[in-house]
Structure formats: C-alpha cells, structure tokens
Design a protein around this motif. Structure first.
Motif, short mmCIF file in Angstrom:
data_model
loop_
_atom_site.label_atom_id
_atom_site.label_comp_id
_atom_site.label_asym_id
_atom_site.label_seq_id
_atom_site.Cartn_x
_atom_site.Cartn_y
_atom_site.Cartn_z
N ILE A 1 0.83 -1.21 0.00
CA ILE A 1 0.00 0.00 0.00
C ILE A 1 0.86 1.26 0.00
N ASP A 2 2.04 1.19 0.63
CA ASP A 2 2.90 2.36 0.75
C ASP A 2 3.80 2.59 -0.46
N LEU A 3 3.76 1.70 -1.44
CA LEU A 3 4.60 1.88 -2.63
C LEU A 3 4.15 3.10 -3.42
N THR A 4 5.08 3.79 -4.02
CA THR A 4 4.76 4.95 -4.83
C THR A 4 4.07 4.52 -6.12
N ASP A 5 3.38 5.45 -6.75
CA ASP A 5 2.64 5.13 -7.97
C ASP A 5 3.56 4.63 -9.09
N ASP A 6 4.73 5.26 -9.24
CA ASP A 6 5.62 4.83 -10.31
C ASP A 6 6.15 3.42 -10.06
N ALA A 7 6.46 3.10 -8.81
CA ALA A 7 6.92 1.76 -8.48
C ALA A 7 5.83 0.73 -8.76
N ALA A 8 4.60 1.07 -8.42
CA ALA A 8 3.48 0.15 -8.64
C ALA A 8 3.29 -0.13 -10.13
N LEU A 9 3.42 0.90 -10.95
CA LEU A 9 3.27 0.72 -12.40
C LEU A 9 4.38 -0.16 -12.97
N ILE A 10 5.61 0.08 -12.54
CA ILE A 10 6.72 -0.74 -13.02
C ILE A 10 6.52 -2.20 -12.62
N LEU A 11 6.08 -2.43 -11.40
CA LEU A 11 5.84 -3.80 -10.94
C LEU A 11 4.72 -4.46 -11.75
N LEU B 1 -0.48 -9.15 3.94
CA LEU B 1 -1.14 -10.25 3.22
C LEU B 1 -0.18 -11.33 2.74
N GLY B 2 1.12 -11.13 2.92
CA GLY B 2 2.07 -12.15 2.48
C GLY B 2 2.39 -12.04 1.01
N GLY B 3 2.81 -13.17 0.41
CA GLY B 3 3.29 -13.14 -0.97
C GLY B 3 2.36 -13.79 -1.97
N ALA B 4 1.13 -14.04 -1.61
CA ALA B 4 0.19 -14.67 -2.54
C ALA B 4 -0.23 -13.68 -3.62
N GLU B 5 -0.86 -14.23 -4.68
CA GLU B 5 -1.33 -13.37 -5.76
C GLU B 5 -2.40 -12.40 -5.26
N ASP B 6 -3.14 -12.79 -4.22
CA ASP B 6 -4.14 -11.88 -3.66
C ASP B 6 -3.51 -10.61 -3.14
N ALA B 7 -2.29 -10.74 -2.62
CA ALA B 7 -1.58 -9.56 -2.12
C ALA B 7 -1.20 -8.65 -3.28
N PHE B 8 -0.75 -9.26 -4.38
CA PHE B 8 -0.34 -8.45 -5.53
C PHE B 8 -1.53 -7.75 -6.17
N SER B 9 -2.73 -8.28 -5.94
CA SER B 9 -3.92 -7.62 -6.48
C SER B 9 -4.08 -6.21 -5.93
N LEU B 10 -3.47 -5.94 -4.76
CA LEU B 10 -3.48 -4.58 -4.22
C LEU B 10 -2.85 -3.61 -5.20
N LEU B 11 -1.81 -4.07 -5.89
CA LEU B 11 -1.14 -3.21 -6.87
C LEU B 11 -1.92 -3.16 -8.17
N LEU B 12 -2.52 -4.29 -8.56
CA LEU B 12 -3.27 -4.32 -9.81
C LEU B 12 -4.53 -3.47 -9.75
N GLU B 13 -5.12 -3.35 -8.56
CA GLU B 13 -6.37 -2.59 -8.40
C GLU B 13 -6.12 -1.18 -7.87
N ARG B 14 -4.90 -0.77 -7.84
CA ARG B 14 -4.52 0.51 -7.23
C ARG B 14 -5.11 1.69 -8.02
N GLU B 15 -5.51 2.72 -7.30
CA GLU B 15 -5.91 3.99 -7.91
C GLU B 15 -4.71 4.93 -7.87
N PHE B 16 -4.39 5.52 -9.00
CA PHE B 16 -3.19 6.35 -9.11
C PHE B 16 -3.54 7.82 -8.98
N SER B 17 -2.66 8.56 -8.27
CA SER B 17 -2.96 9.97 -8.02
C SER B 17 -1.74 10.86 -7.92
N ASP B 18 -0.53 10.27 -7.89
CA ASP B 18 0.68 11.08 -7.71
C ASP B 18 1.11 11.62 -9.07
N ALA B 19 0.70 12.84 -9.37
CA ALA B 19 0.96 13.43 -10.69
C ALA B 19 2.44 13.51 -11.01
#
Length: 440
Positions: free
Chosen positions: A133-143, A221-239
């Motif tokens: 959750i604390d990852l920056t928007d650019d890091a989330a997109l790269i991941l 949430l650990g390392g399951a795919e459900d945890a990674f869904s946090l990044l896939l469903e993320r709303e981006f806002s850091d212009a």
C-alpha cells in the motif's frame, strides 16, 4: 647433450631408443632422423616415436630455465628444445602445479568467506517484507509491467533481467535498478549461479546480469497473488511520480527509434552524445509526443547522413552534429513550426510492457503529446486530492480571500472556472493556481 633425461623405465632397449631420439651434437643438431628410429617393436610410423618417448622418460632442456624457480624446463619433443640458453615465458610443470594448488586454496578460502558473508544476506532475503500500500505510484506501475512479463515468478519465484528485456523499447536495467535501490526488489543468492556473487574490498557484490530478483511479500497479506492484487487494483494519483515515469519510458521509446535510424546509416553515437540527446528529448517530451520526437530523430539522422556524403565532412564529424540538431529542431518547433504526429512505429520496435500498462491504464501511446499527458496526470492528482481535501481547500479559499480582501475577484475567477465545466474541487484548485496574488 643439452637435454637431461629422467627415465621412467628400466628396459635397456627403450632407454637406448630415448637416448638416440634426444642425441645431438655440440651445436644442438640431432644426430639421427626420427625416421631412422623405426621400426621399433610395434612402432612403425615416425610420428608415434615422440609420444612413446614421452611415456618412458621426462626430458629437461638445460637451455630453458623456469622464470620462477630457474630450473630446467620439461619439454615434450624435439621442436620444444632450444639451441641457446633462455628464460621460459611459462613456469615449469612443478611450479604450475604449485601455483594451481595455491589458486585452489585461495579459491576455497574465498568461497568459504563468500558463503559466510552471504548467510545473513540470504536470511534477510527470506524474512524481509514490504508494504504494498505504501509503494509509490511509479513503483506500482513498473511492478505491474514486470508482472505482465514474468507472472507469478515476481512474487512466488525469481526472475532475471533477461526475462524483462521487453519492459521498454530499451530494456529494463534502469527500471530494475530503481526498484532495487529503493529496496522494493530484492535479489536471491540461492537462485543465482555460483559466479553471480563475489567479494570486493571485503563486501559482497553481485553481477547484475546473473542476479535473480523477487518482490518481497506484503507485510499484511504475504506473498500470494491476492496480495499483488493490491497493486493491480490501485488507484493512481501522484501526478509528479506518474509524469516522471512517463517521461522515463517515453525517452526509451525515442532513443530506440534514434538508434534504429542511426544503424540504417552506419552511424555510431558517442556515450556523451547519447546522454545529451536523452536530456534534450526528455525536455521536449514535456510538450510533444513520442511520434513527434521520432520525426525529429528521422530528420536529423537523415541530415547527418547527407552531410557525411560531402567531401569536406567525415561520418564522425557529421554524427557529432546530431545532438545540436535535435535541440535546434525543438527550438524551431517551439517558435511555431509544426511537428508531424503521424510517424509510425517500425515493425521491430516494440512498445514494451510498461508502454502497454500506460495505454491500458491511461490511454497513452506514442501519439499522446507531453502537454496533454502532464495535464491529465495533474487533473488525476487534483481529483484524488479534491475528494479528500475539498473541505480544507474551500476553507483555505475563503480564509485567504477574506484576509486579503480579495473575495469578489476570487469568486469571479471561481465562477469562470465553473462555467468552463470544471468540478467544484477542480475550479477551486484552478482559481488558486492561476491567481496566487489573490491568496497571499
């Protein structure tokens, strides 16, 4: 004779054959031809004599001394022996064996030290966790873009840089380095080959091309795919983060096209020139599209090729003009000249998974102008911020105008923004941004 023999046999006939083979006069000329030594028992071919002699004795050339121990060098046949005294370029057999043993000991000690220093390194890799959750928007997109290439190996295995070559048109190194430096990606020594890690100046280093990386599990949430869904469903806002990442990606798209054009004309750019063009392109991409920059690259490379064909210009001198020509074309465009925005992507020129993520999330491609990209990201940031801080923004608006006795012009400016179709939050932000003197 100058060759000393150490016999490995007691057979008198074999000893006599070896002596005849190595017999020479004072000037170093051999007394008998090899062909005169056959037949000997089952040996009928002259070419087999030297091999047989090597099996029954060791020959040491007194004219050749080892560069390490100064003892006579062991030779395998007549062609190895020298007629005049000299020092060998290579150590003798015994010295080579000693050097090999010493190298083996040093290598074993280095492996032991490496394993010792890697132990806590490996332990940390197995226990570390980060907050998705604390990852920056650019890091989330790269991941997300890496995940599109390597799938579950991102979180439940490991991957290497080769696996991510198609992250952008120019590869993935810069983007993986970014995540690694931020402790978002970690490397796993247990998954890499033995040559990947080494000790330098008492510290563990690794070869990037051989390292294997992974995304640590989420702290909650650990390392399951459900945890990674946090990044896939993320709303981006850091212009700012999104804009800078787009520029980083777009520069790779432009530079890939530039290298393609240069290769067609056998032009080679120096490292300093490449860096200079990257900086110029990044600045230009804040206003223009990737396709418009492609048009500039095509034009300046073509002009450099034409210049190189002139008798008073060399290819190297012509290529050296490209960085300045790129900047000049942007200056001309800034003064009103229109840049073509219909330049097509070459068949071999991939968009890359990061470009596909930008397209799917924000509808961006090579034809999106930088000005509109920045405007869109700014609006996205303002929208997100407005949903959370609209009340505080309204309070600041009213308080600032009352304190500065500028309520009427501020309200008029706000009304114009609303009439233009902006939402309440966007209208407040635009009014404050465009009229800072009303709120001082």
């Amino acid at each position: 004779m100058a060759v000393r023999l150490k016999f490995l046999t007691e057979d008198e006939q074999e000893i006599a054959l070896a002596l005849r083979y190595w017999a020479m006069d004072e000037e170093g000329a051999y007394l008998e031809r090899v062909s005169d030594l056959v037949p000997f028992r089952e040996i009928t071919q002259p070419g087999a004599v030297a091999k047989f002699v090597r099996q029954i004795c060791w020959a040491y050339d007194e004219n050749q001394v080892c560069r390490v121990c100064n003892k006579a060098m062991r030779v395998n046949g007549r062609t190895d022996a020298k007629k005049t005294p000299q020092r060998s370029y290579h150590p003798c057999h015994d010295c080579q064996e000693r050097e090999r043993e010493e190298q083996d000991k040093r290598a074993a000690a280095q492996r032991a030290e490496l394993e010792k220093q890697l132990a806590p390194y490996i332990a940390r890799a197995r226990t570390i966790a980060i907050s998705y959750i604390d990852l920056t928007d650019d890091a989330a997109l790269i991941l997300q873009a890496i995940h599109a290439l390597v799938g579950q190996r991102l979180t439940q295995g490991t991957f290497n840089r080769v696996d991510c070559d198609e992250l952008t048109p120019m590869g993935a190194d810069d983007f993986i380095d970014r995540l690694y430096a931020q402790d978002i990606l970690e490397d796993d020594p247990t998954a890499a080959c033995a040559e990947a890690y080494f000790i330098k100046d008492g510290t563990v280093w690794h070869k990037k091309s051989l390292a294997h990386y992974f995304l640590p599990p989420d702290t909650r949430l650990g390392g399951a795919e459900d945890a990674f869904s946090l990044l896939l469903e993320r709303e981006f806002s850091d212009a700012e983060a999104l804009t800078n990442l787009w520029l980083d990606y777009a520069v790779t798209d432009v530079m890939r096209y530039l290298h393609y054009q240069c290769s067609m004309h056998n032009q080679i750019l120096e490292f300093e020139a490449i860096k200079k063009i990257e900086g110029t392109a990044r600045h230009g991409l804040r206003k223009y599209s990737v396709a418009q920059l492609w048009f500039i690259m095509w034009k300046v490379v073509r002009d450099a090729a034409a210049l190189a064909s002139r008798s008073y210009y060399s290819r190297e001198k012509a290529v050296a003009t490209i960085p300045t020509k790129v900047r000049k074309q942007l200056e001309i465009a800034d003064q009103g000249s229109e840049l073509r925005n219909d330049w097509s992507r070459p068949e071999s020129h991939i968009t890359g998974s990061l470009g596909m993520i930008f397209n799917s999330k924000f509808d961006l491609d090579e034809f999106s102008t930088g000005a509109k990209v920045i405007e869109m990201f700014t609006r996205l940031g303002n929208k997100k911020r407005g949903g959370v801080e609209l009340n505080e923004l309204a309070v600041a608006f009213m308080k600032g105008t009352l304190e500065n006795q500028s309520s009427l012009p501020a309200l008029e400016a706000f009304t114009e923004m609303v009439r233009a179709g902006l939402s309440t939050g966007d209208a407040l932000m635009e009014t404050i941004t465009r009229n800072p003197e009303l709120f001082r």
